[in-house]
Write a protein that holds these residues in place. Structure first.
Motif, PDB file in Angstrom:
ATOM      1  N   SER A  63      36.861  48.031  44.134  1.00 10.16           N
ATOM      2  CA  SER A  63      37.173  46.700  44.672  1.00 10.16           C
ATOM      3  C   SER A  63      36.799  45.607  43.676  1.00 10.16           C
ATOM      4  O   SER A  63      37.548  44.647  43.474  1.00 10.16           O
ATOM      5  N   LEU A  64      35.635  45.755  43.036  1.00 13.06           N
ATOM      6  CA  LEU A  64      35.194  44.758  42.068  1.00 13.06           C
ATOM      7  C   LEU A  64      36.116  44.718  40.855  1.00 13.06           C
ATOM      8  O   LEU A  64      36.468  43.631  40.363  1.00 13.06           O
ATOM      9  N   LEU A  65      36.522  45.885  40.378  1.00 11.08           N
ATOM     10  CA  LEU A  65      37.437  45.936  39.231  1.00 11.08           C
ATOM     11  C   LEU A  65      38.757  45.227  39.536  1.00 11.08           C
ATOM     12  O   LEU A  65      39.353  44.590  38.664  1.00 11.08           O
ATOM     13  N   LEU A  66      39.204  45.343  40.773  1.00 10.03           N
ATOM     14  CA  LEU A  66      40.438  44.670  41.178  1.00 10.03           C
ATOM     15  C   LEU A  66      40.204  43.185  41.441  1.00 10.03           C
ATOM     16  O   LEU A  66      41.051  42.344  41.136  1.00 10.03           O
ATOM     17  N   ALA A  67      39.032  42.864  41.991  1.00  9.95           N
ATOM     18  CA  ALA A  67      38.749  41.484  42.404  1.00  9.95           C
ATOM     19  C   ALA A  67      38.571  40.532  41.222  1.00  9.95           C
ATOM     20  O   ALA A  67      38.909  39.345  41.334  1.00  9.95           O
ATOM     21  N   ILE A  68      38.069  41.030  40.112  1.00 13.25           N
ATOM     22  CA  ILE A  68      37.819  40.148  38.960  1.00 13.25           C
ATOM     23  C   ILE A  68      39.121  39.533  38.432  1.00 13.25           C
ATOM     24  O   ILE A  68      39.221  38.301  38.333  1.00 13.25           O
ATOM     25  N   PRO A  69      40.136  40.316  38.074  1.00 15.83           N
ATOM     26  CA  PRO A  69      41.373  39.688  37.564  1.00 15.83           C
ATOM     27  C   PRO A  69      42.100  38.861  38.624  1.00 15.83           C
ATOM     28  O   PRO A  69      42.621  37.778  38.319  1.00 15.83           O
ATOM     29  N   ILE A  70      42.134  39.349  39.875  1.00 18.30           N
ATOM     30  CA  ILE A  70      42.834  38.597  40.920  1.00 18.30           C
ATOM     31  C   ILE A  70      42.100  37.301  41.235  1.00 18.30           C
ATOM     32  O   ILE A  70      42.711  36.235  41.360  1.00 18.30           O
ATOM     33  N   GLY A  71      40.782  37.374  41.360  1.00 22.72           N
ATOM     34  CA  GLY A  71      39.996  36.172  41.629  1.00 22.72           C
ATOM     35  C   GLY A  71      40.124  35.144  40.518  1.00 22.72           C
ATOM     36  O   GLY A  71      40.226  33.939  40.775  1.00 22.72           O
ATOM     37  N   TYR A  72      40.153  35.616  39.269  1.00 23.27           N
ATOM     38  CA  TYR A  72      40.285  34.703  38.128  1.00 23.27           C
ATOM     39  C   TYR A  72      41.659  34.048  38.114  1.00 23.27           C
ATOM     40  O   TYR A  72      41.795  32.848  37.853  1.00 23.27           O
ATOM     41  N   LEU A  73      42.700  34.838  38.393  1.00 18.29           N
ATOM     42  CA  LEU A  73      44.054  34.295  38.456  1.00 18.29           C
ATOM     43  C   LEU A  73      44.157  33.203  39.519  1.00 18.29           C
ATOM     44  O   LEU A  73      44.685  32.116  39.255  1.00 18.29           O
ATOM     45  N   MET A  74      43.645  33.465  40.707  1.00 16.30           N
ATOM     46  CA  MET A  74      43.768  32.521  41.813  1.00 16.30           C
ATOM     47  C   MET A  74      42.924  31.263  41.587  1.00 16.30           C
ATOM     48  O   MET A  74      43.262  30.186  42.083  1.00 16.30           O
ATOM     49  N   ALA A  75      41.857  31.389  40.835  1.00 22.41           N
ATOM     50  CA  ALA A  75      40.980  30.235  40.608  1.00 22.41           C
ATOM     51  C   ALA A  75      41.413  29.380  39.424  1.00 22.41           C
ATOM     52  O   ALA A  75      41.184  28.171  39.414  1.00 22.41           O
ATOM     53  N   ARG A  76      42.057  30.002  38.434  1.00 23.59           N
ATOM     54  CA  ARG A  76      42.315  29.287  37.181  1.00 23.59           C
ATOM     55  C   ARG A  76      43.787  28.959  36.932  1.00 23.59           C
ATOM     56  O   ARG A  76      44.092  28.138  36.074  1.00 23.59           O
ATOM     57  N   HIS A  77      44.699  29.583  37.654  1.00 23.05           N
ATOM     58  CA  HIS A  77      46.110  29.407  37.327  1.00 23.05           C
ATOM     59  C   HIS A  77      46.889  28.890  38.526  1.00 23.05           C
ATOM     60  O   HIS A  77      46.720  29.368  39.649  1.00 23.05           O
ATOM     61  N   GLU A  78      47.722  27.900  38.277  1.00 18.55           N
ATOM     62  CA  GLU A  78      48.595  27.350  39.318  1.00 18.55           C
ATOM     63  C   GLU A  78      50.005  27.906  39.133  1.00 18.55           C
ATOM     64  O   GLU A  78      50.516  27.938  38.009  1.00 18.55           O
TER      65      GLU A  78
END
Length: 256
Positions: A63-78
């Motif tokens: 879950s953590l391995l998946l959450a890092i890229p997805i969380g970063y995408l949602m927080a940093r990219h519009e």
């Protein structure tokens, strides 16, 4: 008047916490330490405990391995449709647990699912337990990591980019070290959520003793044969573990 307002809110909070204290105290006082010890020494309970620790760790790590890229995408990219993607990521949180299990079960009856099963069997196996835990726990890890990146200033990453770093290097060398507490919180939350998962596991992986039995299904199995004392003992153990996980999360300074 203002003091009365805060006193009212305090009383509401205290009442809610007292209610939970009564529930836990009543459960703890139901049985005796001797009965708890006998329950812990049962081979089935020890197997379920060991399997729970193994599967929860595997599900939380994935879950953590998946959450890092997805969380970063949602927080940093519009991007267009971000609101819909954000809502879709939370679907496992709001879906009834049994529905998640049924969805998994039906998927692995399709042509694609059967092809996957030929490589790695999931239905009614330990791998299925991990998958059922992961499907729900990943949503909590993603939410935690997005919150972590949202609270981190993007400025250090922007500086790294101006100095010639690639986007991946900025993530790896700047963002991730700053987000280590959030990563620990995401792992702990997804681990605890995996530990408490019941519906998807029961439907998709079953509750076969000494095979796919984990602690939540142990409680159900003990209740189904009228062994309430064993069910209480296992439940109290899970409560203790949950409290320890929450204390760990709070110690990181994260609010999830």
């Amino acid at each position: 008047m203002r003091r009365l307002f805060w006193i009212t809110l305090t009383l509401i909070t205290a009442g809610y916490l007292f209610f939970w204290f009564l529930l836990i105290a009543a459960t703890a006082g139901y049985s005796t330490p001797e009965a708890w010890l006998q329950t812990v020494m049962k081979p089935e309970i020890r197997h379920a405990t060991g399997l729970s620790l193994l599967t929860c760790t595997a599900a939380a790590g994935t879950s953590l391995l998946l959450a890092i890229p997805i969380g970063y995408l949602m927080a940093r990219h519009e991007f267009r449709g971000k609101t819909w993607v954000d809502a879709a990521l939370d679907i496992p949180i709001v879906l009834p647990p049994m529905v998640v299990g049924i969805c998994l079960l039906i998927f692995f009856q399709t042509s694609l699912g059967q092809a996957i099963e030929k490589v790695i069997p999931f239905t009614y196996t330990v791998a299925g337990v991990v998958l059922a835990q992961f499907v729900v726990a990943a949503a909590f890890a993603i939410r935690t990591m997005r919150g972590t990146f949202d609270h981190l200033s993007p400025r250090p990453e922007q500086v790294a980019l101006t100095l010639g770093a690639t986007d991946f290097q900025a993530l790896w060398h700047v963002a991730l070290p700053a987000a280590r507490r959030g990563m620990l919180a995401a792992f702990c939350i997804s681990w605890a959520r995996s530990l408490g998962e019941f519906g998807p596991i029961l439907v998709f992986a079953g509750a076969t003793r000494m095979k796919t039995e984990v602690l939540p299904t142990t409680v159900w199995l003990e209740l189904s044969v009228g062994n309430l004392e064993s069910a209480v003992a296992v439940s109290l153990g899970m409560i203790v573990i949950a409290v320890l996980v929450l204390v760990t999360v709070r110690a990181t300074g994260e609010r999830v």
